[in-house]
Structure formats: C-alpha cells, structure tokens
Design a protein around this motif. Structure first.
Motif, PDB file in Angstrom:
ATOM      1  N   LEU A  61      59.416   4.996  -3.153  1.00 45.12           N
ATOM      2  CA  LEU A  61      58.195   5.790  -3.041  1.00 45.12           C
ATOM      3  C   LEU A  61      57.447   5.472  -1.750  1.00 45.12           C
ATOM      4  CD1 LEU A  61      56.877   5.610  -6.720  1.00 45.12           C
ATOM      5  CD2 LEU A  61      57.650   7.654  -5.532  1.00 45.12           C
ATOM      6  N   GLN A  62      57.448   4.219  -1.359  1.00 46.08           N
ATOM      7  CA  GLN A  62      56.794   3.837  -0.110  1.00 46.08           C
ATOM      8  C   GLN A  62      57.523   4.438   1.091  1.00 46.08           C
ATOM      9  OE1 GLN A  62      56.599  -0.451  -0.217  1.00 46.08           O
ATOM     10  NE2 GLN A  62      55.312  -0.463  -2.051  1.00 46.08           N
ATOM     11  N   ASN A  87      56.578   8.011   1.251  1.00 39.57           N
ATOM     12  CA  ASN A  87      55.206   8.127   1.735  1.00 39.57           C
ATOM     13  C   ASN A  87      55.139   8.004   3.259  1.00 39.57           C
ATOM     14  OD1 ASN A  87      52.398   6.520   2.350  1.00 39.57           O
ATOM     15  ND2 ASN A  87      52.173   8.032   0.713  1.00 39.57           N
ATOM     16  N   LYS A  88      55.965   7.141   3.828  1.00 45.76           N
ATOM     17  CA  LYS A  88      55.946   6.901   5.267  1.00 45.76           C
ATOM     18  C   LYS A  88      56.698   7.961   6.068  1.00 45.76           C
ATOM     19  CE  LYS A  88      55.612   1.814   5.094  1.00 45.76           C
ATOM     20  NZ  LYS A  88      54.457   1.637   5.986  1.00 45.76           N
ATOM     21  N   PRO A 127      53.347  13.842   2.035  1.00 50.51           N
ATOM     22  CA  PRO A 127      53.282  12.595   1.262  1.00 50.51           C
ATOM     23  C   PRO A 127      52.138  12.545   0.271  1.00 50.51           C
ATOM     24  CG  PRO A 127      52.549  12.241   3.518  1.00 50.51           C
ATOM     25  CD  PRO A 127      53.111  13.631   3.473  1.00 50.51           C
ATOM     26  N   SER A 128      51.173  13.423   0.390  1.00 50.30           N
ATOM     27  CA  SER A 128      50.054  13.442  -0.563  1.00 50.30           C
ATOM     28  C   SER A 128      50.317  14.382  -1.731  1.00 50.30           C
ATOM     29  CB  SER A 128      48.764  13.856   0.147  1.00 50.30           C
ATOM     30  OG  SER A 128      48.823  15.206   0.569  1.00 50.30           O
ATOM     31  N   VAL A 176      53.291  14.357  -3.897  1.00 50.79           N
ATOM     32  CA  VAL A 176      54.517  13.883  -4.527  1.00 50.79           C
ATOM     33  C   VAL A 176      54.353  13.877  -6.042  1.00 50.79           C
ATOM     34  CG1 VAL A 176      56.086  11.922  -4.798  1.00 50.79           C
ATOM     35  CG2 VAL A 176      55.137  12.474  -2.529  1.00 50.79           C
ATOM     36  N   LEU A 223      50.758   6.950  -3.822  1.00 47.07           N
ATOM     37  CA  LEU A 223      52.179   7.241  -3.652  1.00 47.07           C
ATOM     38  C   LEU A 223      52.617   8.515  -4.376  1.00 47.07           C
ATOM     39  CD1 LEU A 223      53.642   3.628  -4.022  1.00 47.07           C
ATOM     40  CD2 LEU A 223      53.273   4.920  -1.915  1.00 47.07           C
ATOM     41  N   PHE A 224      51.859   8.949  -5.377  1.00 42.34           N
ATOM     42  CA  PHE A 224      52.194  10.181  -6.090  1.00 42.34           C
ATOM     43  C   PHE A 224      50.930  10.736  -6.716  1.00 42.34           C
ATOM     44  CE2 PHE A 224      53.021   6.435  -8.635  1.00 42.34           C
ATOM     45  CZ  PHE A 224      52.457   6.690  -9.862  1.00 42.34           C
ATOM     46  N   ARG A 225      50.909  12.064  -6.895  1.00 46.16           N
ATOM     47  CA  ARG A 225      49.710  12.723  -7.420  1.00 46.16           C
ATOM     48  C   ARG A 225      49.902  13.321  -8.807  1.00 46.16           C
ATOM     49  NH1 ARG A 225      48.715  18.834  -5.074  1.00 46.16           N
ATOM     50  NH2 ARG A 225      50.827  19.651  -5.442  1.00 46.16           N
TER      51      ARG A 225
END
Length: 533
Positions: free
Chosen positions: A189-190, A193-194, A203-204, A206, A232-234
């Motif tokens: 997940l990181q 995100n990157k 990345p915002s 997910v 990391l996830f919404r």
C-alpha cells in the motif's frame, strides 16, 4: 531508407495502439505489456520489496528512476513451489518463493490521469493464494469500469503466508516480527501511495478489497494502529470476512506450532531457535511451514493492538465507506458433530472459536437442534447425517461466529460514521449439483472477477450468470470510483440503500436481486457480538 524515415517509422510503431507500454517513475522505468483483447496495459511482477530476511519485516524497494524493469510476466508466487514454469525445480520447493513480494497493475489504455485504484488482497486462510491465480485476473473487472465510463486501475499484491507470514511464539514476539504477512500488504500500500500516480492512478482514491483471509486482512488494516491508516486508502470492500471473526490467538496458542516447526527441521535444541529456522534451507522448511490452516493473524500490541470487537465498539478504527457481506451458507462448520457434547467440545477447543463452557452452552440454547432452522438454509428438514447428526445446527453456529455476526457488527458500528453497503450473496458459484450444498464460501468469486475462460471455478456462459456477474463487477467499480455502488448503469435493479437508513442487505441472485431487512437470527447474532474473541 534514410534516418528521418526510420525515425518516423519507429515513432509510428511506438505510438500505435499495440505498442508495449512504458512508465517512467521514481521507482524505475517499467516496460509492461499491452492486452489487445481488453485494450489494457498491464505491468506484472513489480517488486515492491526486495527479498526479505526470513521471519523478518520487509523493507520498501529503493527508488531507481533510471533502472529499466521488464514487468510483462507474473512474479514468483509466495508458496515457492516448483510447479510453476518460472521456478521449475523438479516439482519441489525453491527458495525463489521467499523473493515473492510483487504487485501487478492493470489499467485501461486511456490518457486520463488521476484514476481511482481498486487493490485486491487474495484469501486462502493466510495459507495459500497468489496474484497469478487466474480466478483473480483483474482484466475483466477493469474492462467493466471502462464500459460504464468509470475507469479504475486494478492492483493485486502478493504477501507471505502460513509460517513465513504469520509465525508467532515467545521467540517471535520478543523479536517483534508477528503478522509480517499483513505488514507486507501494508508495504505494498505504501508503494502504491508513492508511485501509482506515475501509472495514472490517484493515491488518494484507493479502495482495498479482499475475500476471506483477504477480507480479514482488509479489516485488520482498518483497525491497524488504532485506526490510523496514514491516508493509504479511502474505502474498503470485504467479502466473507472483516474486522472481527478469525481468532486473534496469543503466543500461547502458537507456541505449540512453533515448537513443532523447530522440531521438524532440527532446530529444537538450538540456542537461538529463530535464527536456526532462518538458516534452514527453504526446501527443507517449506513443507512444514505450510502445514495446516492454523496460521492466523495475532494480537501483537502494535499493528493489531486489541480485539476486533473492542476496536469497533470504541471507535478505534479508520472511518470510511465500505461494502461488506457474506454468502448465505458460508459452511464454516465441522464434520462429525453428533451430540451436544461434541458441539461444546468443538466450541471450546477448536482453533477457530475458543469459547468457554458457559458461552458454548448458551449458543446451543440460541441455536436449537432443529434441521429446519439450520444451515444450509432453505433446505427444510433435509439432513446430511454422513457429516454429523447436528451438522446443520453446528454450521449455523460456526458460520455466525466466523462470518455473519461479525459482518453485522461491523455494519452497525461503521455506519455510525460513514456509508455502509451490506449484502448477502445467494447465487451458487457454478452449476449447483447434489454434491454442492448451499451457497457456500467462495461462491461469489467467479462472478466478481467475471473470468469466463478459466476452468477452476467456471462462470459459464449462461445469460443469468453473466448478467449477475456484470452487475456485481459494475457495482464494485462504481463504488471504487465514486463511493456509491448504485452507479452501475444496469436497468431494473433495486437501489442499494445505505445500512444506516434501514439496516438492510442487498441480496444478489441470478433470477432477481432484492433488498431484505438484516434481522436473521437476531438473538444469536447479538449474543455472539457481545463476546470478545
């Protein structure tokens, strides 16, 4: 032919629809593959972490912006068994299985950027599974997202399993390396995100998504670190699993398994047994490290700080929109339960339940031995004595303990803060036969992935199955796209209400899907949800 002509020819080929995709990012230059049948670009086997030290946490892959990577084939599965053509070693185990921390990206060929991301975490009891499994081919659901003009990027991740991902003992706890399979997922997940923005993703936006142990993993990420998900996830989708259900046993439970492993590979008498296990050749330790479906997540005081019920009832979880549900007959019972004594013994001493005698006896009161009330549901008084005289009764108790009651608890608690969409899956996985009892675990998977070509759990080409598959895939991508599953564009479908409006489930069926009140087995489920497990 002049240089200008050669250059123009190369330029045309490089930009033609069939040209292989290339993505430049801080993580490297990735050369992927174009799938003309789907009009998609795929990047397979991207390493999000280098080969980790056995039984230790992995670290994120270092940036390599000028390094070229060929990512046209799936990476090695974490099982590391030599049946795969990429790691064929006389059909045996290979240490390449420990260099398996890869992810895959599937995206529609589009010039749009900022696409939402739908990230899949496979199940398999934290014991087996792989992103290369054709049952989890994400091309079909990504194609549906493009068809309704809500394109998403599909991501799937490998993670370490069984003893290699979930070993626990006093020695492991002292070393601080429990739940490393879950930490692998967190690392993926990181990475997303990157770096997903380089592939056109946002990345915002997910959504993490899983089934069975994958859904429990999603629930763990929701509860992790007291509910801090670091952006990391919404949103989340959980099929047949959630933030509560699978036992969070402590080191006492796992010590026996650890001791058996050390004894099996000749490390029992070592001064440092954990270091000895790290030094044993992979082909020696692997057969024992994958034995038994007993490798569950565990309370570690860091990633998983407390029991799932405690996290949910105190609000110590990441608040976000979710889809979650269970299948009608998950079938998490135990064969051979013939008497009340058998049932109590299973509830008290099985690896799954760990209830005390008072709790077990109360459950027998709440779930009477009446076949008409038992699971599989809707089969009347029919029984299957070859599986146990109390088979239907115990299946009801076991499924509610593992799946149904935790699903209701999560829906009730999460809906206090964010939109929740709850479902019950009531369609068989394929051509139900007399030997397939009920709508059991995994039944929805062929539908939500829509792969009509693979043979393990074939969806078939029947109109009703294909129609339901299209509906659920479009609901999932609509949710990932705008956090509402109702933007699917399929006519004649009941609107799926938010749970807080009327505590209801969307019931998926091949004939006609509908909305039901979520009140089945209310007293028994409420009692289960009062227990801390």
């Amino acid at each position: 032919m002049g240089q200008l002509t050669l250059y123009l020819l190369w330029s045309c080929l490089a930009t033609a629809p069939s040209a292989s995709p290339v993505t430049h990012s801080k993580a490297g230059i990735f050369h992927g593959r174009y799938l003309p049948g789907f009009d998609q670009d795929v990047y397979l086997g991207i390493k999000y972490a280098p080969k980790p030290v056995r039984f230790s946490s992995a670290i994120l892959t270092k940036n390599a912006p000028e390094t070229n990577f060929n990512v046209t084939q799936y990476g090695v599965d974490c099982m590391g068994y030599g049946s795969d053509e990429n790691i064929l070693v006389a059909g045996g185990w290979t240490e390449l299985g420990e260099d398996c921390l890869h992810l895959n990206i599937v995206k529609p060929r589009t010039d749009l950027s900022g696409l939402p991301v739908l990230l899949w975490i496979y199940g398999g009891g934290w014991q087996q599974g792989a992103t290369s499994d054709p049952r989890y081919n994400m091309s079909y659901i990504v194609r549906q997202s493009a068809a309704i003009n809500k394109p998403v990027i599909g991501v799937s991740v490998n993670y370490r399993m069984a003893a290699f991902g979930f070993l626990n003992s006093i020695q492991v706890a002292t070393n601080g390396t429990q739940n490393i399979g879950l930490l692998d997922q967190r690392l993926a997940l990181q990475w997303v995100n990157k770096h997903i923005s380089s592939f056109g993703g946002n990345p915002s936006k997910v959504t993490i998504w899983g089934e069975s142990a994958g859904a429990y993993s999603v629930g763990d990420h929701i509860n992790a670190y007291g509910g801090n998900n670091d952006g990391l996830f919404r949103a989340a989708i959980m099929e047949s699993g959630g933030a509560v259900g699978a036992p969070l046993n402590g080191t006492d439970w796992y010590q026996r398994m650890y001791d058996n492993l050390t004894a099996s590979v000749g490390c029992a008498d070592a001064e440092e047994t954990l270091e000895c296990l790290r030094s044993v050749p992979y082909e020696t330790i692997a057969p024992y490290g994958y034995q038994g479906l007993e490798w569950f997540h565990t309370l570690d005081g860091r990633f998983i700080r407390e029991w799932g019920q405690t996290s949910l009832t105190t609000g110590a979880f990441a608040k976000m929109p979710i889809i979650l549900g269970t299948n009608t007959d998950e079938g998490f019972g135990v064969d051979g339960v013939n008497t009340d004594t058998d049932a109590i013994k299973q509830l008290m001493y099985s690896k799954r339940w760990n209830l005390n005698e008072m709790e077990a006896r109360r459950l027998l009161e709440l779930y009477p031995n009446n076949p008409a009330l038992g699971e599989p549901y809707g089969w009347g008084n029919r029984t299957w004595p070859q599986y146990g005289l109390q088979y239907k009764r115990f299946c009801s108790i076991a499924t509610d303990l593992a799946m149904f009651a935790p699903r209701r608890l999560l829906a009730e608690e999460m809906s206090k803060y964010e939109p929740v969409y709850s479902y019950r899956w009531d369609a068989p996985k394929f051509n139900n036969t007399p030997t397939t009892i009920g709508i059991n675990h995994f039944s929805e998977i062929p539908f939500v992935f829509g792969n009509t070509e693979q043979q393990i759990t074939p969806l078939g080409n029947g109109t009703e199955n294909l129609g339901l598959s299209t509906l659920v895939m479009r609901m999932w991508v609509s949710f990932a796209y705008d956090l509402d599953p109702n933007g699917h564009g399929v006519s004649g479908i009941a609107s799926w209400p938010q749970y807080r409006q009327n505590s209801s489930n969307f019931v998926f069926r091949t004939d006609e899907s509908y909305i039901e009140v979520d009140d089945d087995r209310a007293e028994g489920v409420a009692y289960i949800n009062s227990l801390v497990r």
